[in-house]
Design a protein around this motif. Sequence first.
Motif, PDB file in Angstrom:
ATOM      1  N   GLN A  82       0.830  -1.210   0.000  1.00  0.00           N
ATOM      2  CA  GLN A  82       0.000   0.000   0.000  1.00  0.00           C
ATOM      3  C   GLN A  82       0.863   1.259   0.000  1.00  0.00           C
ATOM      4  O   GLN A  82       0.597   2.211  -0.737  1.00  0.00           O
ATOM      5  CB  GLN A  82      -0.921   0.003   1.225  1.00  0.00           C
ATOM      6  N   ALA A  83       1.915   1.244   0.806  1.00  0.00           N
ATOM      7  CA  ALA A  83       2.805   2.403   0.893  1.00  0.00           C
ATOM      8  C   ALA A  83       3.529   2.652  -0.429  1.00  0.00           C
ATOM      9  O   ALA A  83       3.634   3.797  -0.883  1.00  0.00           O
ATOM     10  CB  ALA A  83       3.821   2.189   2.011  1.00  0.00           C
ATOM     11  N   LEU A  84       4.022   1.583  -1.054  1.00  0.00           N
ATOM     12  CA  LEU A  84       4.742   1.745  -2.326  1.00  0.00           C
ATOM     13  C   LEU A  84       3.830   2.284  -3.424  1.00  0.00           C
ATOM     14  O   LEU A  84       4.232   3.156  -4.206  1.00  0.00           O
ATOM     15  CB  LEU A  84       5.379   0.425  -2.766  1.00  0.00           C
ATOM     16  N   LYS A  85       2.615   1.772  -3.476  1.00  0.00           N
ATOM     17  CA  LYS A  85       1.663   2.255  -4.490  1.00  0.00           C
ATOM     18  C   LYS A  85       1.339   3.722  -4.269  1.00  0.00           C
ATOM     19  O   LYS A  85       1.285   4.512  -5.220  1.00  0.00           O
ATOM     20  CB  LYS A  85       0.391   1.405  -4.459  1.00  0.00           C
ATOM     21  N   SER A  86       1.144   4.081  -3.020  1.00  0.00           N
ATOM     22  CA  SER A  86       0.839   5.473  -2.685  1.00  0.00           C
ATOM     23  C   SER A  86       2.000   6.399  -3.043  1.00  0.00           C
ATOM     24  O   SER A  86       1.798   7.524  -3.490  1.00  0.00           O
ATOM     25  CB  SER A  86       0.529   5.583  -1.192  1.00  0.00           C
ATOM     26  N   ALA A  87       3.229   5.887  -2.853  1.00  0.00           N
ATOM     27  CA  ALA A  87       4.425   6.695  -3.125  1.00  0.00           C
ATOM     28  C   ALA A  87       4.834   6.670  -4.603  1.00  0.00           C
ATOM     29  O   ALA A  87       5.714   7.423  -5.013  1.00  0.00           O
ATOM     30  CB  ALA A  87       5.582   6.191  -2.274  1.00  0.00           C
ATOM     31  N   LYS A  90       7.729   1.573  -7.917  1.00  0.00           N
ATOM     32  CA  LYS A  90       7.334   0.329  -8.588  1.00  0.00           C
ATOM     33  C   LYS A  90       8.117  -0.895  -8.135  1.00  0.00           C
ATOM     34  O   LYS A  90       7.648  -2.021  -8.243  1.00  0.00           O
ATOM     35  CB  LYS A  90       7.514   0.472 -10.113  1.00  0.00           C
ATOM     36  N   ARG A  91       9.343  -0.699  -7.623  1.00  0.00           N
ATOM     37  CA  ARG A  91      10.249  -1.827  -7.411  1.00  0.00           C
ATOM     38  C   ARG A  91      10.399  -2.148  -5.931  1.00  0.00           C
ATOM     39  O   ARG A  91      10.786  -1.287  -5.126  1.00  0.00           O
ATOM     40  CB  ARG A  91      11.618  -1.493  -8.016  1.00  0.00           C
ATOM     41  N   LEU A  92      10.131  -3.400  -5.573  1.00  0.00           N
ATOM     42  CA  LEU A  92      10.249  -3.875  -4.198  1.00  0.00           C
ATOM     43  C   LEU A  92      11.068  -5.159  -4.163  1.00  0.00           C
ATOM     44  O   LEU A  92      10.790  -6.098  -4.914  1.00  0.00           O
ATOM     45  CB  LEU A  92       8.862  -4.150  -3.608  1.00  0.00           C
ATOM     46  N   LEU A  93      12.065  -5.196  -3.292  1.00  0.00           N
ATOM     47  CA  LEU A  93      12.841  -6.418  -3.074  1.00  0.00           C
ATOM     48  C   LEU A  93      12.725  -6.818  -1.615  1.00  0.00           C
ATOM     49  O   LEU A  93      12.868  -5.972  -0.731  1.00  0.00           O
ATOM     50  CB  LEU A  93      14.301  -6.213  -3.469  1.00  0.00           C
ATOM     51  N   ALA A 135       0.041 -12.612  -5.311  1.00  0.00           N
ATOM     52  CA  ALA A 135      -1.252 -12.107  -5.777  1.00  0.00           C
ATOM     53  C   ALA A 135      -1.161 -10.651  -6.249  1.00  0.00           C
ATOM     54  O   ALA A 135      -2.142 -10.092  -6.737  1.00  0.00           O
ATOM     55  CB  ALA A 135      -2.283 -12.221  -4.650  1.00  0.00           C
ATOM     56  N   GLU A 136       0.022 -10.060  -6.126  1.00  0.00           N
ATOM     57  CA  GLU A 136       0.232  -8.647  -6.442  1.00  0.00           C
ATOM     58  C   GLU A 136       0.672  -8.474  -7.906  1.00  0.00           C
ATOM     59  O   GLU A 136       1.607  -9.124  -8.364  1.00  0.00           O
ATOM     60  CB  GLU A 136       1.301  -8.056  -5.518  1.00  0.00           C
ATOM     61  N   THR A 137      -0.031  -7.594  -8.631  1.00  0.00           N
ATOM     62  CA  THR A 137       0.277  -7.403 -10.054  1.00  0.00           C
ATOM     63  C   THR A 137       0.707  -5.976 -10.414  1.00  0.00           C
ATOM     64  O   THR A 137       1.155  -5.735 -11.524  1.00  0.00           O
ATOM     65  CB  THR A 137      -0.941  -7.772 -10.913  1.00  0.00           C
ATOM     66  N   ALA A 138       0.594  -5.042  -9.475  1.00  0.00           N
ATOM     67  CA  ALA A 138       0.945  -3.652  -9.782  1.00  0.00           C
ATOM     68  C   ALA A 138       2.400  -3.329  -9.442  1.00  0.00           C
ATOM     69  O   ALA A 138       3.082  -2.617 -10.188  1.00  0.00           O
ATOM     70  CB  ALA A 138       0.012  -2.702  -9.034  1.00  0.00           C
ATOM     71  N   VAL A 139       2.892  -3.859  -8.340  1.00  0.00           N
ATOM     72  CA  VAL A 139       4.272  -3.595  -7.905  1.00  0.00           C
ATOM     73  C   VAL A 139       5.204  -4.664  -8.479  1.00  0.00           C
ATOM     74  O   VAL A 139       4.872  -5.847  -8.508  1.00  0.00           O
ATOM     75  CB  VAL A 139       4.360  -3.591  -6.361  1.00  0.00           C
ATOM     76  N   ASP A 140       6.369  -4.244  -8.943  1.00  0.00           N
ATOM     77  CA  ASP A 140       7.380  -5.178  -9.471  1.00  0.00           C
ATOM     78  C   ASP A 140       8.208  -5.722  -8.301  1.00  0.00           C
ATOM     79  O   ASP A 140       9.281  -5.213  -7.989  1.00  0.00           O
ATOM     80  CB  ASP A 140       8.285  -4.474 -10.489  1.00  0.00           C
ATOM     81  N   ARG A 196       8.353 -10.137 -10.133  1.00  0.00           N
ATOM     82  CA  ARG A 196       7.206 -10.887  -9.599  1.00  0.00           C
ATOM     83  C   ARG A 196       7.496 -12.364  -9.502  1.00  0.00           C
ATOM     84  O   ARG A 196       6.685 -13.220  -9.842  1.00  0.00           O
ATOM     85  CB  ARG A 196       5.926 -10.608 -10.427  1.00  0.00           C
ATOM     86  N   GLN A 197       8.705 -12.642  -9.014  1.00  0.00           N
ATOM     87  CA  GLN A 197       9.142 -14.018  -8.811  1.00  0.00           C
ATOM     88  C   GLN A 197       9.940 -14.121  -7.521  1.00  0.00           C
ATOM     89  O   GLN A 197      10.468 -13.133  -7.021  1.00  0.00           O
ATOM     90  CB  GLN A 197      10.052 -14.485  -9.956  1.00  0.00           C
ATOM     91  N   ARG A 198      10.046 -15.345  -7.021  1.00  0.00           N
ATOM     92  CA  ARG A 198      10.982 -15.646  -5.955  1.00  0.00           C
ATOM     93  C   ARG A 198      12.193 -16.353  -6.569  1.00  0.00           C
ATOM     94  O   ARG A 198      12.057 -17.139  -7.509  1.00  0.00           O
ATOM     95  CB  ARG A 198      10.334 -16.576  -4.930  1.00  0.00           C
ATOM     96  N   PHE A 199      13.389 -16.059  -6.047  1.00  0.00           N
ATOM     97  CA  PHE A 199      14.555 -16.851  -6.408  1.00  0.00           C
ATOM     98  C   PHE A 199      15.406 -17.054  -5.172  1.00  0.00           C
ATOM     99  O   PHE A 199      15.133 -16.507  -4.111  1.00  0.00           O
ATOM    100  CB  PHE A 199      15.321 -16.236  -7.596  1.00  0.00           C
ATOM    101  N   THR A 200      16.406 -17.907  -5.300  1.00  0.00           N
ATOM    102  CA  THR A 200      17.227 -18.256  -4.140  1.00  0.00           C
ATOM    103  C   THR A 200      18.694 -18.326  -4.536  1.00  0.00           C
ATOM    104  O   THR A 200      19.025 -18.504  -5.724  1.00  0.00           O
ATOM    105  CB  THR A 200      16.768 -19.603  -3.532  1.00  0.00           C
ATOM    106  N   VAL A 201      19.575 -18.169  -3.554  1.00  0.00           N
ATOM    107  CA  VAL A 201      21.019 -18.255  -3.786  1.00  0.00           C
ATOM    108  C   VAL A 201      21.662 -19.102  -2.691  1.00  0.00           C
ATOM    109  O   VAL A 201      21.216 -19.113  -1.547  1.00  0.00           O
ATOM    110  CB  VAL A 201      21.685 -16.855  -3.820  1.00  0.00           C
ATOM    111  N   ALA A 202      22.703 -19.849  -3.076  1.00  0.00           N
ATOM    112  CA  ALA A 202      23.449 -20.678  -2.127  1.00  0.00           C
ATOM    113  C   ALA A 202      24.770 -21.058  -2.767  1.00  0.00           C
ATOM    114  O   ALA A 202      24.959 -20.922  -3.982  1.00  0.00           O
ATOM    115  CB  ALA A 202      22.659 -21.936  -1.754  1.00  0.00           C
TER     116      ALA A 202
END
Length: 203
Positions: A82-87, A90-93, A135-140, A196-202
């Motif tokens: 909600q905060a990112l959309k308001s601000a 677009k990009r959230l990690l 379920a989120e389609t607006a924020v990357d 809009r994906q999950r990934f992993t590192v090891a």
Amino acid sequence: MKIAIIGITGRVGSRIAAEALRRGHTVTGIARSIDQAKVPAGVQLVQGDATQPEQLAALVRGHDAVVSAAKFSVLKAAPLLQALKSAGVKRLLVVGGAASLEVAPGVILLDSPSFPAEYKSEAVPGKQFLDDLRAETAVDWTFLSPAALLEPGVRTGKFRVGQNQLLADEQGNSRISMEDYAIALLDEIEQPKHIRQRFTVAY
């Protein structure tokens, strides 16, 4: 780029900040209490409660990306999104957990018999957070799960990248240093490959 980091004073958040500064980015650190000693020199530290969408929106407005290294037991996906959309960001990690990674087809680490009960208070809301992001389609968004063991260590820049399965070495060890985890996250900010994906590192 201008990068805002929630949970800047934590062990992972501070290392992400250090890696971002190393690459020449501008870093704003958001924390409930200001403690300059806990963050790398060069971070602009601001006080704020990330669980309050209006307050957080005012702090992240104008940034290119927001990194959340907050505890899942404290910060949920809904107020953050909600905060990112308001601000208009677009990009959230998101600094994720390993509990939602698959250890067998259809079986995640959280549901395996060996998963420590004391970790569930953070792992259960962490899985829910990822479900909410999906379920989120607006924020990357991008959710980066570490290996099973995430510890302070050495910055090597050498690690493997996976998707939804827990990565382990030939001895069955699943680990990554916080320093190398930070490299993977900054690489994703600079050259997005997992929108809009999950990934992993090891290792």
